[in-house]
Design a protein around this motif. Structure first.
Motif, PDB file in Angstrom:
ATOM      1  N   PHE A   1       0.550  -1.265  -0.331  1.00  0.00           N
ATOM      2  CA  PHE A   1      -0.096   0.509  -0.057  1.00  0.00           C
ATOM      3  C   PHE A   1       1.068   1.533   0.193  1.00  0.00           C
ATOM      4  N   ALA A   2       2.165   1.151   0.777  1.00  0.00           N
ATOM      5  CA  ALA A   2       2.417   2.573   0.890  1.00  0.00           C
ATOM      6  C   ALA A   2       3.590   1.984  -0.778  1.00  0.00           C
ATOM      7  N   LYS A   3       3.246   1.679  -1.644  1.00  0.00           N
ATOM      8  CA  LYS A   3       4.133   1.100  -3.229  1.00  0.00           C
ATOM      9  C   LYS A   3       5.433   0.709  -3.313  1.00  0.00           C
ATOM     10  N   GLU A   4       6.139   0.345  -1.911  1.00  0.00           N
ATOM     11  CA  GLU A   4       7.325  -0.225  -1.927  1.00  0.00           C
ATOM     12  C   GLU A   4       7.637  -1.650  -2.705  1.00  0.00           C
ATOM     13  N   VAL A   5       7.153  -2.532  -3.639  1.00  0.00           N
ATOM     14  CA  VAL A   5       6.292  -3.500  -3.783  1.00  0.00           C
ATOM     15  C   VAL A   5       4.698  -3.852  -4.823  1.00  0.00           C
ATOM     16  N   TRP A   6       5.157  -4.278  -5.234  1.00  0.00           N
ATOM     17  CA  TRP A   6       4.116  -4.147  -6.074  1.00  0.00           C
ATOM     18  C   TRP A   6       3.412  -5.964  -6.762  1.00  0.00           C
ATOM     19  N   LEU A   7       2.651  -6.505  -7.431  1.00  0.00           N
ATOM     20  CA  LEU A   7       2.729  -8.030  -7.809  1.00  0.00           C
ATOM     21  C   LEU A   7       3.046  -8.045  -9.568  1.00  0.00           C
ATOM     22  N   ALA A   8       3.580  -8.608 -10.177  1.00  0.00           N
ATOM     23  CA  ALA A   8       3.277  -9.027 -10.732  1.00  0.00           C
ATOM     24  C   ALA A   8       3.557 -10.201 -11.235  1.00  0.00           C
ATOM     25  N   VAL A   9       2.816 -11.142 -12.505  1.00  0.00           N
ATOM     26  CA  VAL A   9       2.879 -12.184 -13.200  1.00  0.00           C
ATOM     27  C   VAL A   9       3.787 -12.362 -13.987  1.00  0.00           C
ATOM     28  N   SER A  10       3.984 -13.612 -14.494  1.00  0.00           N
ATOM     29  CA  SER A  10       5.379 -13.807 -16.101  1.00  0.00           C
ATOM     30  C   SER A  10       4.191 -15.137 -16.271  1.00  0.00           C
TER      31      SER A  10
ATOM     32  N   ARG B   1      19.549   1.634  -7.834  1.00  0.00           N
ATOM     33  CA  ARG B   1      18.442  -0.033  -7.489  1.00  0.00           C
ATOM     34  C   ARG B   1      19.504  -1.204  -7.980  1.00  0.00           C
ATOM     35  N   THR B   2      20.254  -0.894  -8.842  1.00  0.00           N
ATOM     36  CA  THR B   2      21.417  -1.950  -9.194  1.00  0.00           C
ATOM     37  C   THR B   2      21.902  -2.605  -8.104  1.00  0.00           C
ATOM     38  N   ALA B   3      22.733  -1.544  -7.912  1.00  0.00           N
ATOM     39  CA  ALA B   3      23.418  -1.951  -7.121  1.00  0.00           C
ATOM     40  C   ALA B   3      22.801  -2.379  -5.231  1.00  0.00           C
ATOM     41  N   LEU B   4      21.600  -1.805  -5.112  1.00  0.00           N
ATOM     42  CA  LEU B   4      20.838  -2.551  -4.042  1.00  0.00           C
ATOM     43  C   LEU B   4      20.605  -4.517  -3.849  1.00  0.00           C
ATOM     44  N   GLY B   5      19.846  -4.333  -4.949  1.00  0.00           N
ATOM     45  CA  GLY B   5      19.559  -5.602  -5.711  1.00  0.00           C
ATOM     46  C   GLY B   5      20.558  -6.432  -5.218  1.00  0.00           C
ATOM     47  N   MET B   6      22.411  -5.693  -6.324  1.00  0.00           N
ATOM     48  CA  MET B   6      23.388  -7.312  -5.927  1.00  0.00           C
ATOM     49  C   MET B   6      23.886  -7.195  -4.537  1.00  0.00           C
ATOM     50  N   ALA B   7      23.235  -6.144  -3.772  1.00  0.00           N
ATOM     51  CA  ALA B   7      23.540  -6.632  -2.255  1.00  0.00           C
ATOM     52  C   ALA B   7      23.049  -6.930  -0.705  1.00  0.00           C
ATOM     53  N   THR B   8      21.395  -7.248  -1.809  1.00  0.00           N
ATOM     54  CA  THR B   8      20.089  -7.864  -1.136  1.00  0.00           C
ATOM     55  C   THR B   8      20.127  -8.357  -1.768  1.00  0.00           C
TER      56      THR B   8
ATOM     57  N   GLY C   1      11.391  -0.078  -1.420  1.00  0.00           N
ATOM     58  CA  GLY C   1      12.055  -0.755  -1.052  1.00  0.00           C
ATOM     59  C   GLY C   1      12.963  -2.155  -0.394  1.00  0.00           C
ATOM     60  N   LEU C   2      14.093  -1.433  -1.983  1.00  0.00           N
ATOM     61  CA  LEU C   2      15.021  -1.801  -1.602  1.00  0.00           C
ATOM     62  C   LEU C   2      15.937  -1.288  -0.427  1.00  0.00           C
ATOM     63  N   ARG C   3      15.777  -0.020  -0.410  1.00  0.00           N
ATOM     64  CA  ARG C   3      15.841   0.992   0.705  1.00  0.00           C
ATOM     65  C   ARG C   3      16.049   0.212   2.663  1.00  0.00           C
ATOM     66  N   LYS C   4      14.982  -0.358   2.572  1.00  0.00           N
ATOM     67  CA  LYS C   4      14.391  -0.437   3.609  1.00  0.00           C
ATOM     68  C   LYS C   4      14.641  -2.116   3.952  1.00  0.00           C
ATOM     69  N   ILE C   5      15.035  -2.469   2.833  1.00  0.00           N
ATOM     70  CA  ILE C   5      16.138  -4.211   3.046  1.00  0.00           C
ATOM     71  C   ILE C   5      16.913  -4.024   3.647  1.00  0.00           C
TER      72      ILE C   5
ATOM     73  N   MET D   1      23.016  -1.874   6.245  1.00  0.00           N
ATOM     74  CA  MET D   1      24.005  -1.597   4.819  1.00  0.00           C
ATOM     75  C   MET D   1      23.638  -0.131   4.884  1.00  0.00           C
ATOM     76  N   VAL D   2      24.813   0.725   4.308  1.00  0.00           N
ATOM     77  CA  VAL D   2      24.405   2.371   3.950  1.00  0.00           C
ATOM     78  C   VAL D   2      24.794   2.547   2.092  1.00  0.00           C
ATOM     79  N   ILE D   3      23.687   3.204   1.876  1.00  0.00           N
ATOM     80  CA  ILE D   3      23.766   3.308   0.127  1.00  0.00           C
ATOM     81  C   ILE D   3      25.242   4.847   0.209  1.00  0.00           C
ATOM     82  N   ASP D   4      25.578   4.632  -1.304  1.00  0.00           N
ATOM     83  CA  ASP D   4      26.215   6.239  -0.826  1.00  0.00           C
ATOM     84  C   ASP D   4      26.340   5.705  -3.548  1.00  0.00           C
TER      85      ASP D   4
END
Length: 242
Positions: free
Chosen positions: A61-70, A186-193, A87-91, A97-100
């Motif tokens: 509801f806070a738009k951190e995630v949404w549903l997709a169907v492939s 987005r991509t750096a966070l995806g690698m870290a988490t 959502g990634l920042r929250k995780i 972890m720190v983001i720069d």
């Protein structure tokens, strides 16, 4: 006559703590979820989606995630939990972890050296006066010990829309620095988490992402919910522009 005492009503049965997440959601919130971020999804797909939301403590509801169907070539539908930048920042922050990161301009001095431990040393200095045009952005994620967990450089030429219409009616036309930095983060966070069962926003090819998101995300029109005329006008305009 003496008043007849009210018949005591039974207390509503509490939902067990180990019940599926979909059973813990009120009918009203479930209806809203179906009308916005889970349109056309089945009960089983919404249930799967809510379990992943609970696992990673993310709020649809806070738009951190949404549903997709492939849908694969055999016609099998698979639920994807699309995680946005927030959502990634929250995780990442929940894991300490720190983001720069920063936006790179043509006149900046920007170098990246790869170390023996496979981490990267980033040197980024600004030009004294005119920094020139934006050419990209970098982002890194590191843990509390200072160890680098993720790094990515996003070249503007790979992310900036080519269509003049998209530039005019999207943030890429007015917030170029914000958008390219978000792509790098987005991509750096995806690698870290590394997360199982989820896909970071922007991780898919743009055309493929549009195709896969069609079944689960809705079209921006909440069914059964009356919208103000101003909102209806914006939706109509967006539809006309494609």
């Amino acid at each position: 006559e003496a008043p007849v005492p009210d018949t005591p009503q039974p207390e509503p049965e509490a939902t067990p703590a180990d019940a599926p997440e979909i059973d813990k959601l009120s009918e009203r919130r479930l209806k809203f979820l179906r009308a916005t971020v889970a349109k056309n999804a089945t009960d089983a797909e919404i249930g799967h989606f809510l379990e992943l939301c609970a696992k990673y403590d993310l709020d649809p509801f806070a738009k951190e995630v949404w549903l997709a169907v492939s849908t694969n070539q055999s016609g099998t539908r698979n639920v994807l939990l699309m995680v946005g930048r927030d959502g990634l920042r929250k995780i990442a922050m929940r894991q300490g972890m720190v983001i720069d990161g920063d936006v790179v301009h043509a006149a900046d001095t920007f170098t990246v050296s790869r170390n023996t431990d496979r981490s990267r040393t980033i040197t980024h200095t600004y030009a004294e006066k005119n920094r020139g045009e934006v050419i990209g952005a970098w982002a890194e994620v590191y843990d509390q010990s200072g160890k680098q967990r993720g790094y990515f450089y996003a070249a503007l030429s790979e992310y900036k829309p080519k269509s003049d219409r998209k530039l005019q009616y999207s943030p890429w036309g007015s917030q170029l620095s914000v958008m390219i930095l978000a792509a790098a983060e987005r991509t750096a966070l995806g690698m870290a988490t590394p997360l199982s069962g989820v896909v970071a926003q922007g991780e898919l090819d743009a055309g493929e992402e549009r195709r896969q998101l069609g079944a689960g995300t809705g079209n921006g029109q909440p069914e059964g919910i009356e919208l103000p005329e101003a909102v209806e006008a914006v939706i109509a305009r967006a539809t006309e522009l494609g």
